[in-house]
Design a protein around this motif. Structure first.
Motif, short mmCIF file in Angstrom:
data_model
loop_
_atom_site.label_atom_id
_atom_site.label_comp_id
_atom_site.label_asym_id
_atom_site.label_seq_id
_atom_site.Cartn_x
_atom_site.Cartn_y
_atom_site.Cartn_z
N PRO A 181 0.81 -1.23 0.00
CA PRO A 181 0.00 0.00 0.00
C PRO A 181 0.84 1.28 0.00
CG PRO A 181 -0.83 -1.57 1.61
CD PRO A 181 0.48 -2.10 1.15
N MET A 182 2.00 1.25 0.65
CA MET A 182 2.86 2.44 0.67
C MET A 182 3.51 2.65 -0.69
SD MET A 182 4.57 2.40 4.49
CE MET A 182 5.12 0.72 4.48
N ILE A 183 3.92 1.56 -1.33
CA ILE A 183 4.49 1.67 -2.68
C ILE A 183 3.44 2.20 -3.66
CG2 ILE A 183 5.41 0.35 -4.62
CD1 ILE A 183 6.74 -1.50 -2.50
N ASP A 184 2.23 1.66 -3.57
CA ASP A 184 1.17 2.08 -4.49
C ASP A 184 0.73 3.52 -4.23
OD1 ASP A 184 1.14 -0.29 -5.89
OD2 ASP A 184 -0.45 -1.19 -4.68
N ALA A 185 0.88 3.99 -2.99
CA ALA A 185 0.52 5.38 -2.69
C ALA A 185 1.57 6.35 -3.21
CB ALA A 185 0.35 5.56 -1.18
N ALA A 186 2.82 5.87 -3.34
CA ALA A 186 3.93 6.74 -3.70
C ALA A 186 3.99 7.01 -5.20
CB ALA A 186 5.24 6.12 -3.24
N ASP A 187 4.66 8.09 -5.53
CA ASP A 187 4.94 8.40 -6.94
C ASP A 187 6.31 7.89 -7.34
OD1 ASP A 187 2.72 10.63 -7.88
OD2 ASP A 187 3.13 10.70 -5.73
N TYR A 188 7.23 7.83 -6.37
CA TYR A 188 8.60 7.41 -6.62
C TYR A 188 9.03 6.47 -5.49
CZ TYR A 188 8.04 11.84 -9.10
OH TYR A 188 7.55 12.87 -9.87
N LEU A 189 9.92 5.54 -5.82
CA LEU A 189 10.43 4.58 -4.85
C LEU A 189 11.95 4.60 -4.93
CD1 LEU A 189 9.97 2.21 -2.84
CD2 LEU A 189 9.77 0.70 -4.84
N ALA A 190 12.62 4.72 -3.77
CA ALA A 190 14.07 4.78 -3.75
C ALA A 190 14.63 3.78 -2.74
CB ALA A 190 14.54 6.20 -3.38
N CYS A 191 15.73 3.11 -3.12
CA CYS A 191 16.36 2.14 -2.23
C CYS A 191 17.78 1.89 -2.73
CB CYS A 191 15.59 0.83 -2.19
SG CYS A 191 15.36 0.07 -3.82
N ASN A 192 18.61 1.25 -1.89
CA ASN A 192 19.91 0.81 -2.38
C ASN A 192 19.79 -0.61 -2.92
OD1 ASN A 192 20.16 -1.00 -0.18
ND2 ASN A 192 21.25 0.51 1.06
N ASP A 193 20.88 -1.17 -3.43
CA ASP A 193 20.79 -2.47 -4.08
C ASP A 193 20.42 -3.59 -3.12
OD1 ASP A 193 23.25 -2.02 -2.90
OD2 ASP A 193 24.42 -3.00 -4.45
N TYR A 194 20.92 -3.52 -1.88
CA TYR A 194 20.55 -4.53 -0.88
C TYR A 194 19.07 -4.43 -0.53
CZ TYR A 194 20.48 -7.19 3.48
OH TYR A 194 20.18 -8.09 4.47
N THR A 203 7.98 -8.65 -1.32
CA THR A 203 6.78 -8.42 -2.13
C THR A 203 6.54 -9.52 -3.17
OG1 THR A 203 7.97 -7.13 -3.81
CG2 THR A 203 7.09 -5.94 -1.89
N GLY A 204 7.58 -10.31 -3.48
CA GLY A 204 7.45 -11.33 -4.51
C GLY A 204 7.41 -10.75 -5.91
N MET A 205 7.83 -9.49 -6.06
CA MET A 205 7.80 -8.83 -7.36
C MET A 205 9.21 -8.63 -7.89
SD MET A 205 4.79 -5.98 -6.93
CE MET A 205 4.70 -5.83 -8.71
N THR A 206 9.34 -8.43 -9.19
CA THR A 206 10.61 -8.08 -9.79
C THR A 206 10.83 -6.58 -9.71
OG1 THR A 206 9.64 -7.74 -11.98
CG2 THR A 206 10.38 -9.99 -11.42
N LEU A 207 12.05 -6.13 -9.97
CA LEU A 207 12.30 -4.69 -10.00
C LEU A 207 11.45 -4.02 -11.08
CD1 LEU A 207 16.17 -4.24 -9.55
CD2 LEU A 207 14.34 -3.68 -7.93
N GLU A 208 11.33 -4.68 -12.22
CA GLU A 208 10.53 -4.12 -13.29
C GLU A 208 9.06 -4.02 -12.88
OE1 GLU A 208 14.31 -5.41 -14.73
OE2 GLU A 208 12.76 -6.50 -13.60
N GLY A 209 8.59 -5.02 -12.14
CA GLY A 209 7.22 -4.99 -11.66
C GLY A 209 6.98 -3.87 -10.67
N LEU A 210 7.97 -3.66 -9.78
CA LEU A 210 7.86 -2.56 -8.81
C LEU A 210 7.91 -1.21 -9.54
CD1 LEU A 210 10.21 -3.96 -6.04
CD2 LEU A 210 7.75 -3.56 -5.81
N ALA A 211 8.80 -1.11 -10.52
CA ALA A 211 8.94 0.15 -11.27
C ALA A 211 7.65 0.51 -11.99
CB ALA A 211 10.10 0.04 -12.26
N ALA A 212 6.90 -0.50 -12.41
CA ALA A 212 5.66 -0.24 -13.14
C ALA A 212 4.57 0.35 -12.26
CB ALA A 212 5.16 -1.54 -13.78
N ARG A 213 4.74 0.26 -10.94
CA ARG A 213 3.72 0.76 -10.02
C ARG A 213 3.97 2.22 -9.60
NH1 ARG A 213 1.43 -4.45 -8.20
NH2 ARG A 213 -0.02 -3.35 -6.82
N VAL A 214 5.12 2.78 -10.00
CA VAL A 214 5.48 4.15 -9.64
C VAL A 214 5.97 4.89 -10.88
CG1 VAL A 214 6.01 3.69 -7.20
CG2 VAL A 214 7.79 3.35 -8.93
#
Length: 312
Positions: A181-194, A203-214
């Motif tokens: 819910p926090m990812i879906d509420a956000a416009d941008y998502l930031a993290c380091n590689d770890y 989340t069970g998602m790929t980076l590409e899948g996460l990127a598609a939500r923001v």
């Protein structure tokens, strides 16, 4: 208009042990460890994710506004914010609590033994977006108390204020079901590689899948630069060689200040990412998270030197 920074405020007490931990910790006795290190060198730094991001943004000429909870010992930090011209309107004092405190002991091999006391940070949800007098143009939800991070994400989304969700070291507090819910509420998502790998696992998602939500997913890679996933494209952002590698503490916060600065001004991702990379490089050359001295003019000059074009 202001840039809202939701996150922790903290004091960092940094001590240097002029030897190596391995000379004094006996592996076969680790089950009954009781040891004291003499630390002749000690310094106290102003820190916390929100304070660090605000420091760099203010130095660039932006108008940061911090939304955070602090303790009854916040006086010295409050005086510093006043000297810097950073508003304290969004700070809420929690009586009988300490401001967040990190106690760091470092040896000659740069190994660290840390203890963190969250104090007032545990009450981050006491600081409410609705109580602010200003109307922010952009925001970030950085590591803070768990309930505070959840509620600030929801409040920003409800208010229609675009924001970066930066779970950072707060990630272990959340399950995948709590993160989505926090990812879906956000416009941008930031993290380091770890942290990116932790997000994938939780989340069970790929980076590409996460990127598609923001609108954009930013993954920092330390000395290897960063990747920004936006509009189906991965922008590879180079690292900027630092003058010296003095202290990595606060580099991620300086980087995020660059993201906020570029996003607020509508810059393209290659330029925004390069500014963030440059600011991280400038910070790492100074000890402590808030001791790098910059201005918009000096950063613009260094940007031109590093990348061969103007940053605006």
């Amino acid at each position: 208009m202001s840039t809202l920074i939701c996150g922790s405020m903290a004091y960092d007490t940094i001590m240097v042990f002029p030897d190596r931990f391995k000379h004094h910790i006996l592996p076969e006795q680790i089950h009954m460890l009781s040891i004291s290190f003499l630390v002749p060198e000690m310094r106290r730094e102003f820190g916390g994710c929100a304070g660090n991001i605000a420091y760099t943004l203010k130095a660039l000429g932006d108008d940061p506004l911090i939304l955070a909870t602090v303790g009854s010992d916040f006086g010295p930090y409050a005086a510093r914010l006043d000297r810097l011209g950073i508003s304290r309107d969004g700070l809420r004092e929690v009586p009988e609590q300490f401001t967040g405190q990190c106690f760091i002991t470092t040896d000659l091999d740069d190994n660290q033994i840390n203890a963190f006391h969250p104090g007032a940070m545990n009450f981050a949800h006491f600081a409410r977006l609705a109580e602010l007098q200003a109307s922010p143009q952009l925001a970030i939800v950085a590591p803070d108390g768990k309930q505070g991070m959840q509620e600030h994400c929801a409040e920003l989304a409800a208010a229609g204020i675009p924001f970066i969700f930066d779970p950072g070291q707060g990630l272990p507090m959340f399950s995948g079901d709590e993160l989505m819910p926090m990812i879906d509420a956000a416009d941008y998502l930031a993290c380091n590689d770890y942290e990116a790998q932790m997000l994938i696992q939780k989340t069970g998602m790929t980076l590409e899948g996460l990127a598609a939500r923001v609108r954009a997913l930013v993954v920092t890679l330390g000395g290897e630069g960063s990747h920004i996933y936006a509009d189906g494209v991965r922008h590879d952002i180079p690292a900027v060689p630092a003058a010296t590698l003095a202290d990595p503490t606060g580099c991620g916060d300086a980087f995020r200040a660059g993201l906020l600065y570029g996003i607020k001004r509508g810059w393209d991702w290659p330029t925004t990412g390069r500014l963030a990379s440059l600011l991280g490089s400038i910070k790492i050359a100074q000890r402590g998270p808030q001791n790098h001295e910059i201005s918009a003019a000096s950063v613009a000059e260094r940007f031109q030197q590093a990348f061969g074009y103007a940053m605006h």
